[in-house]
Write a protein that holds these residues in place. Structure first.
Motif, short mmCIF file in Angstrom:
data_model
loop_
_atom_site.label_atom_id
_atom_site.label_comp_id
_atom_site.label_asym_id
_atom_site.label_seq_id
_atom_site.Cartn_x
_atom_site.Cartn_y
_atom_site.Cartn_z
N UNK A 107 0.97 -1.34 -0.06
CA UNK A 107 0.06 -0.06 -0.04
C UNK A 107 0.76 1.09 -0.05
N UNK A 108 1.80 1.15 0.79
CA UNK A 108 2.91 2.42 1.05
C UNK A 108 3.47 2.60 -0.41
N UNK A 109 3.89 1.81 -0.89
CA UNK A 109 4.77 1.78 -2.14
C UNK A 109 4.08 2.13 -3.30
N UNK A 110 2.74 1.72 -3.36
CA UNK A 110 1.85 2.20 -4.27
C UNK A 110 1.67 3.86 -4.21
N UNK A 111 1.38 4.27 -2.84
CA UNK A 111 1.18 5.79 -2.73
C UNK A 111 2.46 6.62 -2.90
N UNK A 112 3.46 5.97 -2.78
CA UNK A 112 4.90 6.62 -3.02
C UNK A 112 5.09 6.81 -4.53
N UNK A 113 4.66 5.79 -5.21
CA UNK A 113 4.91 5.65 -6.49
C UNK A 113 3.95 6.90 -7.24
N UNK A 114 2.83 7.14 -6.59
CA UNK A 114 2.09 8.22 -7.19
C UNK A 114 2.52 9.61 -6.55
N UNK A 115 3.07 9.66 -5.63
CA UNK A 115 3.47 11.05 -5.28
C UNK A 115 4.75 11.42 -5.80
N UNK A 116 5.86 10.33 -6.03
CA UNK A 116 7.00 10.62 -6.58
C UNK A 116 7.19 10.51 -8.01
N UNK A 117 6.28 9.99 -8.73
CA UNK A 117 6.02 9.65 -10.23
C UNK A 117 7.27 8.98 -10.55
N UNK A 118 7.57 7.77 -9.69
CA UNK A 118 8.68 6.64 -10.09
C UNK A 118 8.17 5.57 -9.50
N UNK A 119 8.56 4.29 -10.22
CA UNK A 119 8.43 2.86 -9.74
C UNK A 119 9.19 2.72 -8.59
N UNK A 120 8.25 2.02 -7.83
CA UNK A 120 8.87 1.75 -6.37
C UNK A 120 8.84 0.15 -6.34
N UNK A 121 8.72 -0.60 -7.22
CA UNK A 121 8.69 -2.21 -7.16
C UNK A 121 9.62 -2.61 -6.79
N UNK A 122 11.07 -1.93 -6.90
CA UNK A 122 12.07 -2.59 -6.66
C UNK A 122 12.60 -2.11 -5.22
#
Length: 425
Positions: free
Chosen positions: A331-346
């Motif tokens: 959940x947090x990585x999905x929100x951070x992906x939206x906030x930063x505009x970068x992939x957080x999968x790794x």
């Protein structure tokens, strides 16, 4: 190890910021002090863990450039405060966030930011006693946004206050909110070099050897003694209980225990720095648990091991519920992906630390200077007696020590030491 002394002028129970500040003030006045601490480390909530070489704060503490004030205890002159970028970045997460890096939009244009700076400038110019004399309501209802467009008031100022106060509903007293904004406007937000634990460690190092006794649990207190589970009774002339509010109430039955604001801190290792560098990133609309996020490794590289990329620290506000670490991480990585505009999968999850009692609530009405003297010889201090912050803990410790010295008839000779200067990261 047995206590080498069974009598002292003052026993301080608790080696958090409030207790350490109390001890410094008393020692500087020539008073003998023993600090007993139940755990094996000083600092209380100002703690830092090391995981795979990363330095991870358990709490979401940010300090400001004026931390500790001009009259600093011995040891804090070595404190390095590393400033965040001036002004937070506030984003609206237009996407739901899928980990693929779809960015939301940035809030506020140059005119909005100029208007906000004008509002903060007016708060800065008001003396503290006048702020405290204003009619009290909640931060959510206070007329803080006078002169701002609705978009910037709701989309910029409110998220900033939420992040500063750790209060998603802004039920905090408007007077406390005014003071938080005033401190924010008067100095940059900072991180202590090496982690939050550096602050109490430096304070402890400035006390005479043998003052602090770790692993000693107080079980009862009186005006002339402290009883410990490990070493029996220590006699004294005064006792200061400097624990958190719940522990203080166990030693001092009848002491008021406030409500608390829960906080969860999530740390990720990222291969490369996300956008915005050392800036605090806030979400304009509360569509998820994220209160604020920061590329902490860009502010303080000493928190990242060689070759470790960078460290991203995210503070979640409100109850955690029964969500497991793996689900919370997604959940947090999905929100951070939206906030930063970068992939957080790794991004690699390093730790999740949830504290349901992270900060005493300052709901209106709130007394920012609750009495620290219960009766002659018995005192209490901590952020629950002042404001819910590291500075509030220090201030309450100083107030308790001053009251002890008045009751003992001692005049403290306190030298003024230079405050730490923020250092460019």
């Amino acid at each position: 190890m047995l206590l080498s002394a069974r009598h002292t002028d003052v026993v301080v129970v608790g080696a958090g910021l409030a207790g350490l500040r109390t001890a410094h003030h008393l020692v500087a006045a020539g008073v003998s002090v023993i600090v007993v601490e139940a755990s094996q480390e000083v600092g209380g909530r100002m703690a830092t863990d090391t995981v795979d070489g990363y330095r991870l704060d358990r709490g979401g503490q940010l300090l400001d450039a004026s931390f500790a004030g001009a009259e600093q205890p011995s040891g804090l002159e070595k404190l390095r405060l590393l400033p965040l970028a001036a002004g937070p970045v506030v984003r609206s997460s237009d996407s739901a966030g899928d980990g693929g890096g779809r960015a939301g939009r940035r809030i506020g244009d140059a005119i909005d930011r100029a208007r906000l700076n004008a509002v903060l400038g007016r708060i800065t110019a008001v003396p503290e006693h006048r702020l405290l004399a204003r009619p009290e309501t909640t931060a959510a209802r206070a007329p803080l946004a006078r002169g701002l467009s609705p978009r910037t008031a709701d989309g910029y100022l409110r998220p900033l206050l939420t992040a500063l106060l750790h209060d998603p509903d802004l039920t905090t007293s408007s007077r406390c909110a005014d003071l938080a904004l005033r401190r924010y406007a008067r100095g940059r937000l900072c991180m202590p070099s090496g982690g939050a634990a550096t602050v109490p460690e430096l304070l402890a190092s400035g006390l005479p050897a043998g003052t602090i006794r770790l692993g000693v649990r107080a079980t009862a207190v009186a005006t002339d003694s402290v009883t410990t589970a490990e070493h029996g009774r220590i006699s004294c002339r005064a006792v200061v209980v400097a624990t958190d509010a719940r522990a203080a109430a166990r030693l001092l039955p009848g002491l008021r225990v406030p409500e608390f604001l829960p906080v969860t801190v999530v740390h990720h290792a990222a291969g490369s720095p996300p956008p915005y560098g050392p800036a605090l990133v806030l979400e304009a609309a509360r569509r998820g648990p994220v209160g604020r996020t920061l590329a902490a490794g860009e502010v303080d590289p000493s928190r990242v091991p060689p070759g470790g990329g960078t460290l991203v620290t995210t503070t979640l506000l409100g109850p955690r519920g029964d969500t497991g670490d793996a689900e919370l991480d997604r959940t947090v990585r999905d929100r951070l992906a939206a906030l930063y505009g970068v992939s957080t999968r790794d991004w690699q999850l390093l730790s999740v630390h949830h504290d349901p009692f992270a900060l005493p609530s300052m709901s209106a009405p709130h007394d920012m200077h609750r009495p620290v003297r219960l009766l002659a010889g018995l005192y209490v201090c901590g952020d629950h007696r002042d404001t819910s912050s590291a500075q509030g803990a220090l201030d309450s410790g100083r107030r308790a020590a001053e009251q002890v010295l008045r009751d003992l008839g001692v005049t403290p000779p306190l030298p003024a030491l230079p405050r730490p200067v923020p250092t460019a990261a």
